[in-house]
Structure formats: C-alpha cells, structure tokens
Design an enzyme around this catalytic site. Structure first.
Site, PDB file in Angstrom:
ATOM      1  N   GLU A 432       0.872  -1.188   0.000  1.00 13.45           N
ATOM      2  CA  GLU A 432       0.000   0.000   0.000  1.00 13.45           C
ATOM      3  C   GLU A 432       0.903   1.231   0.000  1.00 13.45           C
ATOM      4  O   GLU A 432       1.170   1.821   1.023  1.00 13.45           O
ATOM      5  CB  GLU A 432      -0.963   0.001   1.188  1.00 13.45           C
ATOM      6  CG  GLU A 432      -0.360  -0.278   2.544  1.00 13.45           C
ATOM      7  CD  GLU A 432      -1.340   0.067   3.681  1.00 13.45           C
ATOM      8  OE1 GLU A 432      -2.261   0.863   3.462  1.00 13.45           O
ATOM      9  OE2 GLU A 432      -1.149  -0.463   4.786  1.00 13.45           O
ATOM     10  N   GLU A 441       3.679   8.767  -4.352  1.00 12.94           N
ATOM     11  CA  GLU A 441       4.564   8.413  -3.237  1.00 12.94           C
ATOM     12  C   GLU A 441       5.580   7.359  -3.691  1.00 12.94           C
ATOM     13  O   GLU A 441       6.161   6.631  -2.888  1.00 12.94           O
ATOM     14  CB  GLU A 441       3.745   7.981  -2.005  1.00 12.94           C
ATOM     15  CG  GLU A 441       3.000   9.181  -1.406  1.00 12.94           C
ATOM     16  CD  GLU A 441       2.153   8.846  -0.171  1.00 12.94           C
ATOM     17  OE1 GLU A 441       2.307   7.742   0.383  1.00 12.94           O
ATOM     18  OE2 GLU A 441       1.338   9.702   0.218  1.00 12.94           O
TER      19      GLU A 441
END
Lengths: 631, 631
Positions: A432, A441
């Site tokens: 995740e 990210e």
C-alpha cells in the site's frame, strides 16, 4: 456576539443586520443584540456630511474643520473591533463617473471612509457594488487594500444585475439574454483581477428576488463568499403572517450553509427584524445532520497539506493509527488477496511449501492481518513475509505477532524493500504505497525494486495497476490559500486537500497508468500526457487541477478516489491540487488543454505542468525546483 | 574570429557557416577562417552514433561504453568557446512523436547533446525548429535552460512553414490562407511561452525562398533575433555567374542589419561558400551611412535608464552639458519667447519698468540666453530673473553673467522656485521641467508653485501646455532587459529608453494634459484615462507601452517627441517605456484597452497602469510601491 473567523471548523450560525441610518449607535447595537443578531453593518458617515473635496479651500458649506462622521469614543473599542462592519455610503460613491467633480469626490470619500474604518479596527468594511467596468473604483480600492492589515473588504455583488432583473422571468431563465456585461460574476472577476487577486477582498453576495439560472449560480461555487445579504423585500409571508423564503431561495441558501458564510438581513424597520432572523436561523438549524465522515473531514476542508514522503521520512505512530482505521481500504485488500489465493493452483503447493505472501511496506501490520484473514477465508495455507524499513513500526509489528499468535505464519524483515537480499520468491506481493495521485509516493519505483522477489511470470502484485486522473477546477479559496504562502515555490507544489469551496469544470480524465509487475526490457516510469477538457460551464477562472487515483487491487477489486467510482467510506486519501501560478480566465464553453509530465533523475521524481489552452502558461516546477519526491 | 556579444554599440559584421558534416574539425575551422567566416555551426554528434536509450541495457549495437561523439581534446578549449556553435541533430529529434520509443530517444538525445555543448562551453547551441504544438520538446528544452549558465539556446524558425511554402505565391501573399497553426511566429511564441520567456532562448530565423507578407514579417520586429540563417538555395545567379539575392530578400536583410544580428550561410559545398559570404558582407557594407544623430544614439538603443529626478536630486555638470547642446529645443524656446514678447503691449512698459522674464529652473543659463536673444530679436527691453535651486549650477550661472556682460539684465535667485519670496511679478515665466512623459519630472507641481510670481491673468507661461502620449508595443528585447533585473520592482518602473528592437502596435494616443498657468479653484494634478487602441497587425505579444510628450511652448511653437510630429533633430528626450509584468498575447486585429493613473500624495507622485483588454492584468505600481517621483 462576534464576527466569526474564517477557517474555523464549526459552521456556527452568524447573522448580522444592515442598518440604513444610525440614530444612537449604542442603542442600536443593544437592540440588535437583544434580537440575537451577531453583528451590525452601519454606514460609516452620516449622509448629512456631504463632502466636497474639490472645493476644500473655498469656505463652502462643507468646512475642513467639521468632523465627517460620529466620534469613535461613542463606543468602547472592543465593540468596534467585533460587532461593527462599516459601510461605505452607496449614494456618494461613483468613482467611474464621467463627471470629474463626482469622480474625484467619490474616490476621496471612499478612501476617507476606508481609512476611518481601518482606524476603528473594524473587522470588515462593505463597499457598494461595482459594475462590469469599474476601473477607477478598483484602482482606488486596490490602493487602500495594499495598506490594510487586518480589516477585510467585502464588496457587495447582486446575484442578478438590476438590468437582468428587469427582464421577465422566462427570458432570464433561458440565460441567453444575459450578456457578459450584465453578468455580475464578471463584475466581481474584473474587479478582483485588477486588484491582483488581493487576499483581503471578498464578495458579499446580495440575493435578488429573482435568482439566476443554475449555470450562473455555479460561477460562484469556486468563490470565497464571505457574506450573503438577504433583503427583507424578497421574503414572502406565510399563512400565519410570518416571513418565509421561496423554495428556490431556500435551496440556494442551503448550499451556502455548507460554506461557513455569514448572513446579513437588510431592511428598513427594526420592528420586523426579529422574525427574519428567526426564519434564517430556523433554515440553518434545519439542515440534514452531518454524517460521521463529514464530521471527520470538516477540519480538513480546503486545508492544504504537503503530500507525505514515506520513502524519505518515516511515518509517525499517529499517522499509522489514523490510516489503519479506514473501513473500506483493508476490506478491499482482503478481498483482493482472497481472490488471488483462490486463483492459485493447489497442486503447486504443499503443507511444507505453502503459498508465499510478501507484504512490502508492512507498517504496523494491517496488510499482514488482511492477508491472514484472506488465507482463512480461502482455506489456503500461507507463509507471510512482512518487509518494513521503519524501525519504529517494526517494534509494533513484533509485538503484534506475539499478541496475535502469528509466530509460525509471519516472518518480519527489518529492511528497505529495495535492499533485502533473499532466496525466497513470492506468489503474491501486497503493498500500500499509493498517494492521492496514485504514483506520487513512488509506488512504481518501490515495486519495480521489490518485484525481484516475485515468482517470475506467475507472481501477482496487489495492486496490479493504478491510474491518476485530473480535472480543471475553479477555486479562489484554494488559490488564495496558496497565495498566502507568498512564494513561487508554493505555486509549484501539489497539495493534498479535501476541496470544498470549489467548482470542477469538467469530468476528470485518466492521466498516467502504472502496471505491476513490470517486465519491460527497460523500465521507464516517466510519463507525459496532453489532455483536453470541454467545459460546458459559463465563464469562469481556472485555478489549477484536482487529481485522483483509481487502483485495481486484483481483477474486479478496486479502490478509487475518483468521484466517478469513488470507494464510498474510504477516507485514507484526499485529492491532490496542482495550482496554476496565475488564475486564467476561461470563457464560456471553452476547451481547456493542459500538459502534465512525470519526470525523474537518479535521486528524485517530480511533476511539471502547464496550461496550453485557452492560454499557454509557463511550465511549472521545472526540474523539480520547487517540489519533488526523493528516491 | 569570435561570436560577437550582445549589446555592443557597434554593428560589427559577423557571419558564420553551418556545416552538415565534419570531416576534420580543425581543418574545417581553418578553412572557414580563410574564407573570412567568423564562426561555424557544427553538428554535435556524428549521425553514425545513433543512440537507443530505451535499449541501453540490452547489449544492442549501441553500447553504453562507446563515445557518442568526437572528443573535446580535438580542439583547444578557446576554439570551442569562441568559434563553434553546436547543432543538435535534426534527424534524431522528434520529442513530440506519438511513438513512445522515438519520443523518449529524442528527448534523451536532445538533453545529452545540450549537456555536451554546455560542457564544451560553446557560446550557443542551435536547436531544430519546433512546430505549433511542440509541447514535450519545449518541456525538455525548458529543463535544460534552467541549468545553463552562459550558453545561449538558438532555436531555428523558418520564416515560412514548409506547408505555406507549398502554396503558390499569390495565395500566401494574400496571407489569409496562412492559418495560425502554420504561422511560424506562433511556433516561436508558443515555445518561448512554455519556457517562461527564458532569457537564454532566442530565435534563429531561417530565410525561405518565398518571403511572407509584410504583416507576417512585422511579427518579428519585436523579437530579439540572434541569428539569421541564409540557405544557399535561395540565392540567384547574376549575369557574371556570382550569387545574388532577390530584391525582397535584400530589403528584408537590410532591415535586420540594424538589429546587430549574426548571419549564417548554410549549404553543402565548401567551394562556393566564399562567394556567398562576400555577397552578404557586400550588402552589409552597402548600407546608408549613419547620420550623426544615429551615431550619437547608438549606445542608447534599447538601453533602459531610470528617469531623472531633478527635483529630488541635483543634476551633474555633465548632464547639463549634454542637454545644453540640443540644437532644436533652445531654438524653439527662443522662438516662443520672441513671439510672447511681440504679443505684449508696449504701452504697459517703460524703460524703468521693462518686461519681466523669470526663468525658473535656470540651470547653467541656456534659457536665460534664449530669453535675451529673443528680446534682441523682438527689440524689447527685458529684465530677467534666473531662479535656480542647485548651488553648483548657480556658480556657473554667476560666472556666465560676468562673461556675457549681463550684469544689468539678469538677477540670479539662489532658491527653490517653490520657496522664493519676492514682490516682483513676471510677464513671462520660462521653464524646462519636462520629462519624457511630459509631466513625469513634476513640471505641473513646480509650475503651480511658481505661478504666484506670474502677473495675474495676463502672465504667460512658456510652456503653456503639454500632453503625454502612449502606444502599446511588442518588444521581447525591452521586456527581457527588465526581466534581467529579476524583481517585481523593476516590472513596475517606467524607463527612459530609445526603443529600437520593437514594434509599435497602434498609433499613439493622448493621455494626460497640463496647462499653465492653472487658475483652477482647487488645483488637481491627478489624472486618469482609459484608452483603446485598435491593432491592425497580425497576432503578437504586448510587452507594455511606449510614452511620448507633445508640448506647446507658445501658440504655434511646439516641441514634441511623439513620432507623429517629432521635432527632428531634438535629442534631449528619449521615449519612456512602461512594462507589463507578464507579456500578453494579442490575437490578430484586437482591441487593446488600458488604463493609466497619475496619482499623488503630499510627498510623491506616481503612475499606476494595467491592461483591460484583451485581458485584465493586475494594476501595477500600487501606491507607488516600486516607483515614484519625490516632491
């Protein structure tokens, strides 16, 4: 009894009253206070004090020595500071008059009154409405704005221009007859554009008995309206003799109740004011109660946050805690892992050689838990590796293994997933690493590094792909938040934000897609895309782009923050806002064309972006000079 | 043998040659040198070195270890630095290809070559032509630009697009068929707009055998063209067998000779190159010789100067000296004083009570001299008061009185004209307080103060009125000069400048007028004006406004720097340039609307300005924050 501040999370009800004349200021304030009004809008000067600046030295009826308004000592200073909004004389100010005498007098009167209001430390001053071409009025206000510190300037804008109101209802509902010069949002936009989008200037929207069409109302959705003025003349009388508003007005007000706006009742007779106030308060109190999610999100509305950098920085315990509470995300992960497990062929595995799941970026273990739950649901034996680089999270994780009795099931690997050296190969790799924009990210770079632990050709990555989406938006509110920082750097940074006071100008479109595992001969995670949006809205201003992601965890199991297929109840991600350096005027029914780049070098990844149409703007964040994500 | 620097006052002739291939770089350079070429444009890499970045790791024919171009040690570094302009491989670069492989390879090739050229410290690099929508190409160049220090980037732009050249001559001469996408100036404008008007990016204009129409050529007048490329294919052969250019090409080149541009001959055979070069040099040498005025002005062309502040600062001796040499200004002043003297009724004066002339701001005495000359011409007896606040000028003035024998004629008053206390009253007051914009050195405020010494109702002021004029202009050159300063303050300052590399987009219009003496009851020297200009030019970019003045000294005696009625030979004033903060795109046949304010407080006077159409821009210089004239 105080003018409420902006950016408070609570939508307190705040309602003022506008008085045409003041008989005894202290009495008037106390009377309004008894009627439960929160503040008053009062004329700054008495109409009797008609000033003639062009004849100053001529010993006219207007003498230099006579005070132009009442003394400040009539009120204690904390009253001035908290309950009085000053109002510039409507009748006096015509700064764009073709008559020299009127123009000069108007500008000097205006400046004198603004200066006096600032001297009294009033929280705000209300100025008369401009029109489509109030050039000199804007210049005079702009000069004053540049010297104000705390006082806000509210500028009265009627929802419909007086001319539009003269048309019959059917004509203006069609909306075609309302030409640009008669569109009051254009009045506001011209005025604030001349004032360089001053952070102290706000529209005070005055309701009109007729309302404009939906498209015209939408023009206001991105504006930071500070105050809505409700004239008593637009009220109807119900069978019991009390004032009430038409359904259309009610509907419009209900929309505004969500925007933390102050209300002002304007009318002539103090006698009836209590009933108007009671009615507006009743409407406000009569809203649908907030859901738990809405309550949770409220402090974050329009609040800009720098995106997380979990690769460069280690997350804090509290951050883990908040995100672990997401009720949807982990349910979907569990579904995805279960489906993937069910798809694996039992004959490839034995009791001693079970299915291998690697959780890369395990944090405090929520995906480990999902994986184990999924294996129970799928009735398949698994061995789980939990890879995590943050030594603090490892502490929690080790404790959890003992607590949950996972000792035989879970192996903790205290390492950056890009650096772990192992002979084990995974059947399923779960991660995740997504940001609000999917790849922001650095999920692509991390998973490219980790996929060497995946069984060649048949290993499954959860997620298996994700796509970023963008849409152009209008939001003075968000743009002003960026402007508050005051530096180029901040105009070139994307922000995580729950946009609230905004207007999306077209449906979002897919931007960049990443798939995992990626067996390209040369892996290239740079991306470029040019997108076109056809707006169907009236003229507006583009303040940048709002970004989302849509992610396929496995086959039909998705998580998405794109409004089109939003995973209802999931709260882990807010959208991302890419500002434009300067707001760009968008004529009615335009094509908005933009270009986005995801680009990288050995140490960092960054985005660059620009508008291509209706106007070319300089490419922002060149070489990641203002914002980048460190590898 | 050096690439010439910008901003040198001399228009040296500098001509380079572009080579398609390099056999032996040192030989090629020496050969070009013998042919009297000043520099060479050479490909950075050999076409054989076809790089495939997307297959880097695959052990392809292109190996990571092979050098992609010749070694830098083949040439001494001062050769690289002075005579070689690098050229990026035309064939290799298609950064906006829809083919991923081609696009990625193109961008990496481009960046590798730019980086290598910068490593060699080449003075410039020549890039292939973009087209109307070279978005990714611009992004890649923009990234490189942000890391370059000294090397300039020249981007090749053909005067006509290949498509336009396919049309027959009559079609393109009409110019209507050339659509925006085919207009090569638009290519350049889009490219540099994406690159945020980078100061290191310049167009290298390539002549085409057909020339575009006049309007299209005008689009280039405001651009800072660094280099004009002349293909050998456009040359004709004259009866003697030598190369020559068509009259249209000659005319176009002659225009460019005035802009300090470098020339490049491009073609295949080294054998004929000498003749081409000789011909271009002949054309260059064959220009009309400069007039004395042109020679005087040359160092000032496009050179920004802060306007003088003679009221706050005292002028230097040298400044007086330069301005006293103006052959036109003082002739006209003398004419004006003479005409005024002749209009005075002799019966009002006697030998003991002669006509009184006051020269306010007498400096070192040129207007005293004019006044005395005029009195001789008019055969009228005068008494002259010379009022001057600069104690240094007073010294010169006192000496001049003795030298010229003016003792009985001239009384020197050592005082600021606003403060002198006297019983004398003037018949004629003469002053020269005008700036480039007329009122911008505060002539109005000074003369309002001094007019108390003028005989009430019949006293004459010379000048008696003046009007400022403005016109919108396009000039990348002037805008770039402002950008070089790099601060908001400099975008909000008007500059005195002799504009040269610019394009005036419409005829100038009158802005502010001041009359003297001013017997208004309340004197108000603030002014506001909104002006509209109808452009008849093709699409362009507005970089601000150029300002002039027209002044009536007395009746028919004028001095003017407005081009419409310029006082030929007068050199005391250059125009004034008001920049816009951001260049604004102006579509073909637009209305340019702007607003100017002259505004003041007790201590200073300043201008504010903005564009209103085709786009509203924020009002500049609010409250004189960046520029003002001190009282």
């Amino acid at each position: 009894m105080e003018v409420t501040k902006i950016n408070t999370a609570q939508y307190e009800f705040s309602c003022g009253v506008e008085l045409e004349t003041v008989v005894n200021i202290l009495n008037d304030i106390e009377r309004a206070y008894q009627l439960d009004y929160h503040f008053l809008i009062l004329p700054i000067s008495h109409p009797r004090f008609n000033r003639d600046f062009t004849a100053l030295s001529l010993g006219n009826s207007f003498s230099n020595k006579a005070p132009f308004t009442r003394s400040d000592v009539l009120l204690p200073s904390n009253y001035w500071k908290s309950v009085v909004v000053g109002k510039v004389s409507e009748s006096v100010v015509d700064c764009d008059s073709s008559d020299y005498h009127i123009r000069v007098n108007s500008i000097k009167t205006l400046k004198q009154e603004i200066s006096w209001a600032a001297h009294l430390s009033l929280p705000a001053i209300l100025l008369p409405s401009p029109n489509y071409s109030s050039i000199h009025y804007a210049q005079a206000v702009n000069q004053s704005l540049s010297s104000l510190h705390n006082m806000r300037v509210w500028i009265r804008i009627p929802l419909l221009s007086p001319k539009s109101q003269l048309l019959n209802k059917e004509e203006y509902i069609k909306g075609e007859e309302l030409d640009k010069v008669d569109n009051t949002w254009e009045w506001w936009n011209n005025f604030r554009s001349l004032c360089g989008n001053s952070l102290n200037l706000f529209p005070a929207l005055e309701l009109t008995s007729d309302l404009p069409d939906k498209e015209q109302l939408q023009q206001w959705c991105g504006e930071q309206i500070k105050c809505v003025i409700i004239p008593t003349s637009i009220f109807l009388t119900n069978s019991a003799g009390y004032p009430t508003l038409s359904r259309a007005h009610q509907a419009f007000l209900k929309k505004l109740f969500n925007l933390n706006i102050q209300y002002v009742v304007t009318g002539n007779e103090m006698e009836q004011l209590e009933d108007y106030k009671t009615y507006v308060k009743f409407l406000h109190g009569n809203q649908k109660p907030m859901t738990e999610d809405e309550y949770f999100e409220m402090p974050y509305l329009d609040f800009l946050q720098a995106p997380l950098q979990p690769l460069m920085d280690n997350l804090e315990s509290q951050t883990y805690e908040v995100f672990e509470k997401d009720p949807i995300k982990y349910r979907e992960y569990q579904n995805a892992v279960r489906e993937a497990l069910l798809d694996l062929d039992d004959k490839d595995y034995t009791e001693d050689n079970p299915i291998v799941i690697m959780v890369v970026g395990a944090g405090r273990g929520p995906l480990v838990k999902c994986s184990i739950n999924a294996s129970i649901e799928a009735k398949k034996k698994v061995k789980v590796f939990a890879v995590e680089k943050n030594p603090n999270a490892i502490v929690t994780l080790r404790n959890r293994v003992i607590l949950e009795g996972w000792e035989d099931l879970v192996t903790i690997i205290d390492s950056d997933m890009r650096e772990w050296d192992t002979e084990y190969r995974a059947d399923i790799m779960v991660s995740e690493l997504l940001g609000s924009f999917g790849d922001n990210e650095l999920s692509p770079e991390c998973l490219d590094g980790a996929q060497k632990y995946l069984k060649k050709d048949k290993g499954i990555s959860i997620p298996c792909w994700y796509t970023s989406y963008i849409a152009p938006i209008s939001s003075s509110k968000l743009y002003n938040e960026v402007s508050t920082f005051g530096e180029l750097k901040h105009y070139e940074t994307p922000y995580v934000v729950k946009p609230h006071n905004y207007h999306q100008l077209a449906e979002s479109k897919p931007l960049f897609t990443f798939k995992h595992p990626n067996y390209d001969k040369v892996i290239d995670n740079s991306r470029t895309e040019i997108l076109e949006f056809q707006t169907t809205v009236k003229s507006t201003v583009c303040h940048g782009f709002i970004g989302y992601f849509d992610c396929c965890l496995y086959k039909n199991v998705h998580i998405s923050i794109n409004p089109k297929n939003f995973s209802t109840g999931m709260f882990s991600w807010f959208p991302i806002y890419f500002p434009l350096k300067e707001p760009v005027y968008i004529p009615q029914n335009s094509t908005i064309k933009c270009s986005f780049w995801r680009t990288n070098n050995k140490t960092k990844v960054w985005y660059e972006w620009c508008l291509l149409s209706p106007q070319i703007t300089p490419i922002q964040n060149v070489n990641g000079r203002s914002y980048y994500i460190g590898l």
